[in-house]
Design a protein around this motif. Structure first.
Motif, PDB file in Angstrom:
ATOM      1  N   VAL A  58     -24.007 -31.563   6.740  1.00  0.00           N
ATOM      2  CA  VAL A  58     -23.430 -30.345   6.162  1.00  0.00           C
ATOM      3  C   VAL A  58     -24.556 -29.343   5.979  1.00  0.00           C
ATOM      4  CG1 VAL A  58     -22.120 -29.337   4.263  1.00  0.00           C
ATOM      5  CG2 VAL A  58     -21.684 -31.703   4.942  1.00  0.00           C
ATOM      6  N   ILE A  59     -24.421 -28.188   6.644  1.00  0.00           N
ATOM      7  CA  ILE A  59     -25.413 -27.120   6.533  1.00  0.00           C
ATOM      8  C   ILE A  59     -24.747 -25.951   5.817  1.00  0.00           C
ATOM      9  CG2 ILE A  59     -26.981 -25.583   7.770  1.00  0.00           C
ATOM     10  CD1 ILE A  59     -26.799 -27.529  10.170  1.00  0.00           C
ATOM     11  N   ASP A  60     -25.171 -25.692   4.587  1.00  0.00           N
ATOM     12  CA  ASP A  60     -24.565 -24.636   3.770  1.00  0.00           C
ATOM     13  C   ASP A  60     -25.573 -24.218   2.713  1.00  0.00           C
ATOM     14  OD1 ASP A  60     -22.894 -23.121   1.932  1.00  0.00           O
ATOM     15  OD2 ASP A  60     -21.172 -24.106   2.828  1.00  0.00           O
TER      16      ASP A  60
ATOM     17  N   SER B 111     -30.289 -24.728   4.569  1.00  0.00           N
ATOM     18  CA  SER B 111     -30.552 -23.584   5.441  1.00  0.00           C
ATOM     19  C   SER B 111     -30.338 -24.003   6.890  1.00  0.00           C
ATOM     20  CB  SER B 111     -31.986 -23.087   5.261  1.00  0.00           C
ATOM     21  OG  SER B 111     -32.906 -24.030   5.788  1.00  0.00           O
ATOM     22  N   GLY B 112     -30.179 -23.014   7.751  1.00  0.00           N
ATOM     23  CA  GLY B 112     -30.029 -23.286   9.168  1.00  0.00           C
ATOM     24  C   GLY B 112     -31.261 -23.947   9.750  1.00  0.00           C
ATOM     25  N   GLU B 113     -32.433 -23.495   9.324  1.00  0.00           N
ATOM     26  CA  GLU B 113     -33.686 -24.068   9.824  1.00  0.00           C
ATOM     27  C   GLU B 113     -33.792 -25.549   9.456  1.00  0.00           C
ATOM     28  OE1 GLU B 113     -34.341 -19.670   8.997  1.00  0.00           O
ATOM     29  OE2 GLU B 113     -33.478 -21.329   7.874  1.00  0.00           O
ATOM     30  N   GLU B 114     -33.481 -25.869   8.207  1.00  0.00           N
ATOM     31  CA  GLU B 114     -33.531 -27.264   7.751  1.00  0.00           C
ATOM     32  C   GLU B 114     -32.511 -28.114   8.508  1.00  0.00           C
ATOM     33  OE1 GLU B 114     -32.914 -29.941   3.681  1.00  0.00           O
ATOM     34  OE2 GLU B 114     -32.650 -27.773   3.557  1.00  0.00           O
ATOM     35  N   GLY B 115     -31.330 -27.559   8.724  1.00  0.00           N
ATOM     36  CA  GLY B 115     -30.295 -28.279   9.458  1.00  0.00           C
ATOM     37  C   GLY B 115     -30.705 -28.585  10.883  1.00  0.00           C
ATOM     38  N   LEU B 116     -31.318 -27.601  11.560  1.00  0.00           N
ATOM     39  CA  LEU B 116     -31.777 -27.826  12.940  1.00  0.00           C
ATOM     40  C   LEU B 116     -32.844 -28.908  13.000  1.00  0.00           C
ATOM     41  CD1 LEU B 116     -31.868 -24.229  14.425  1.00  0.00           C
ATOM     42  CD2 LEU B 116     -30.481 -26.159  15.216  1.00  0.00           C
ATOM     43  N   GLU B 117     -33.764 -28.915  12.054  1.00  0.00           N
ATOM     44  CA  GLU B 117     -34.792 -29.959  12.038  1.00  0.00           C
ATOM     45  C   GLU B 117     -34.153 -31.342  11.908  1.00  0.00           C
ATOM     46  OE1 GLU B 117     -38.160 -30.175  12.668  1.00  0.00           O
ATOM     47  OE2 GLU B 117     -37.600 -28.224  13.480  1.00  0.00           O
ATOM     48  N   LYS B 118     -33.154 -31.453  11.061  1.00  0.00           N
ATOM     49  CA  LYS B 118     -32.475 -32.746  10.896  1.00  0.00           C
ATOM     50  C   LYS B 118     -31.725 -33.129  12.169  1.00  0.00           C
ATOM     51  CE  LYS B 118     -32.461 -32.579   5.936  1.00  0.00           C
ATOM     52  NZ  LYS B 118     -31.796 -32.774   4.680  1.00  0.00           N
TER      53      LYS B 118
ATOM     54  N   ILE C 139     -20.980 -26.562   9.602  1.00  0.00           N
ATOM     55  CA  ILE C 139     -21.951 -25.477   9.451  1.00  0.00           C
ATOM     56  C   ILE C 139     -21.307 -24.227   8.846  1.00  0.00           C
ATOM     57  CG2 ILE C 139     -23.581 -23.999  10.692  1.00  0.00           C
ATOM     58  CD1 ILE C 139     -23.600 -26.166  12.923  1.00  0.00           C
ATOM     59  N   ASP C 140     -21.924 -23.744   7.770  1.00  0.00           N
ATOM     60  CA  ASP C 140     -21.522 -22.468   7.171  1.00  0.00           C
ATOM     61  C   ASP C 140     -22.023 -21.347   8.078  1.00  0.00           C
ATOM     62  OD1 ASP C 140     -20.797 -20.392   5.468  1.00  0.00           O
ATOM     63  OD2 ASP C 140     -22.494 -20.689   4.120  1.00  0.00           O
TER      64      ASP C 140
ATOM     65  N   GLY D  57     -25.209 -19.277  10.646  1.00  0.00           N
ATOM     66  CA  GLY D  57     -24.603 -20.431  11.298  1.00  0.00           C
ATOM     67  C   GLY D  57     -24.414 -20.209  12.786  1.00  0.00           C
ATOM     68  N   LEU D  58     -24.118 -18.969  13.166  1.00  0.00           N
ATOM     69  CA  LEU D  58     -23.965 -18.644  14.589  1.00  0.00           C
ATOM     70  C   LEU D  58     -25.288 -18.872  15.331  1.00  0.00           C
ATOM     71  CD1 LEU D  58     -21.564 -17.751  16.264  1.00  0.00           C
ATOM     72  CD2 LEU D  58     -22.250 -15.387  15.909  1.00  0.00           C
ATOM     73  N   GLU D  59     -26.394 -18.500  14.717  1.00  0.00           N
ATOM     74  CA  GLU D  59     -27.710 -18.741  15.325  1.00  0.00           C
ATOM     75  C   GLU D  59     -28.006 -20.241  15.423  1.00  0.00           C
ATOM     76  OE1 GLU D  59     -30.497 -15.022  14.092  1.00  0.00           O
ATOM     77  OE2 GLU D  59     -29.643 -16.158  12.420  1.00  0.00           O
ATOM     78  N   VAL D  60     -27.590 -20.990  14.411  1.00  0.00           N
ATOM     79  CA  VAL D  60     -27.756 -22.448  14.446  1.00  0.00           C
ATOM     80  C   VAL D  60     -26.981 -23.025  15.629  1.00  0.00           C
ATOM     81  CG1 VAL D  60     -27.280 -24.628  13.234  1.00  0.00           C
ATOM     82  CG2 VAL D  60     -28.164 -22.649  11.960  1.00  0.00           C
ATOM     83  N   ILE D  61     -25.741 -22.594  15.791  1.00  0.00           N
ATOM     84  CA  ILE D  61     -24.891 -23.091  16.879  1.00  0.00           C
ATOM     85  C   ILE D  61     -25.469 -22.704  18.238  1.00  0.00           C
ATOM     86  CG2 ILE D  61     -22.593 -22.942  17.923  1.00  0.00           C
ATOM     87  CD1 ILE D  61     -21.570 -22.524  14.950  1.00  0.00           C
ATOM     88  N   GLU D  62     -25.956 -21.475  18.358  1.00  0.00           N
ATOM     89  CA  GLU D  62     -26.586 -21.044  19.614  1.00  0.00           C
ATOM     90  C   GLU D  62     -27.784 -21.930  19.958  1.00  0.00           C
ATOM     91  OE1 GLU D  62     -27.370 -16.949  18.680  1.00  0.00           O
ATOM     92  OE2 GLU D  62     -25.404 -16.286  19.394  1.00  0.00           O
ATOM     93  N   THR D  63     -28.578 -22.288  18.942  1.00  0.00           N
ATOM     94  CA  THR D  63     -29.745 -23.146  19.162  1.00  0.00           C
ATOM     95  C   THR D  63     -29.316 -24.557  19.543  1.00  0.00           C
ATOM     96  OG1 THR D  63     -31.016 -21.811  17.586  1.00  0.00           O
ATOM     97  CG2 THR D  63     -31.898 -23.991  18.138  1.00  0.00           C
ATOM     98  N   ILE D  64     -28.301 -25.082  18.877  1.00  0.00           N
ATOM     99  CA  ILE D  64     -27.771 -26.406  19.224  1.00  0.00           C
ATOM    100  C   ILE D  64     -27.340 -26.406  20.688  1.00  0.00           C
ATOM    101  CG2 ILE D  64     -25.807 -27.967  18.866  1.00  0.00           C
ATOM    102  CD1 ILE D  64     -25.963 -27.163  15.856  1.00  0.00           C
ATOM    103  N   ASN D  65     -26.647 -25.361  21.092  1.00  0.00           N
ATOM    104  CA  ASN D  65     -26.172 -25.229  22.471  1.00  0.00           C
ATOM    105  C   ASN D  65     -27.350 -25.130  23.442  1.00  0.00           C
ATOM    106  OD1 ASN D  65     -24.179 -25.044  24.445  1.00  0.00           O
ATOM    107  ND2 ASN D  65     -23.984 -22.829  24.241  1.00  0.00           N
TER     108      ASN D  65
END
Length: 142
Positions: free
Chosen positions: A9-11, A36-43, A54-55, A63-71
């Motif tokens: 959970v990233i929020d 945070s998004g940064e912490e979520g990506l590291e995990k 993801i929030d 969250g959109l930037e997190v999703i783009e990075t995941i992709n």
């Protein structure tokens, strides 16, 4: 013993994360949180998760930037998004990102049981990178 699914959970709102964590851990999930998004990506880069919730509206990294990075990094995870007031435009953009976002929940407008059922269905989906392993179980030796 029931299978344990891994949820991230990233929020940026601690009370929301605590509520989700408490509810899901009483059932068949192990829950990890990130503020945070940064912490979520590291995990996500260092641990396998079945689902990332993801929030979309977070400071410093949305969250959109997190999703783009995941992709972009091809991180194998099923994604569901949370959005607060005014996040419909971002939610639609996330849902249109090549099929990697599978569910959308508006904060305050979902019941925990509904959230749990939809996230559990996502957790039970076999990720594309595991399909070959799954189908190899049915092959017979030549």
């Amino acid at each position: 013993m029931a299978q344990k699914y891994n949820l991230l959970v990233i929020d940026d709102e601690q009370p929301i994360m605590d509520e989700i964590k408490s509810y899901f851990e009483k059932r068949d999930f192990t829950v990890t949180t990130a503020l945070s998004g940064e912490e979520g990506l590291e995990k996500l880069r260092h641990q396998a998760f079945d689902v990332a919730l993801i929030d979309l509206c977070m400071p410093t990294m949305s969250g959109l930037e997190v999703i783009e990075t995941i992709n972009a990094e091809l991180i194998p995870v099923n994604i569901a998004i949370l959005t607060g007031h005014g996040g419909e435009k971002e939610a639609i953009a996330a849902l249109n990102m090549g099929g990697i976002v599978h569910a959308w929940f508006a904060k305050g407008k979902y019941g925990m049981d509904e959230l749990y059922q939809r996230v559990k269905r996502l957790a039970q989906v076999i990720p594309d990178d595991k399909l070959d392993d799954f189908f190899s179980m049915f092959e017979t030796a030549a």
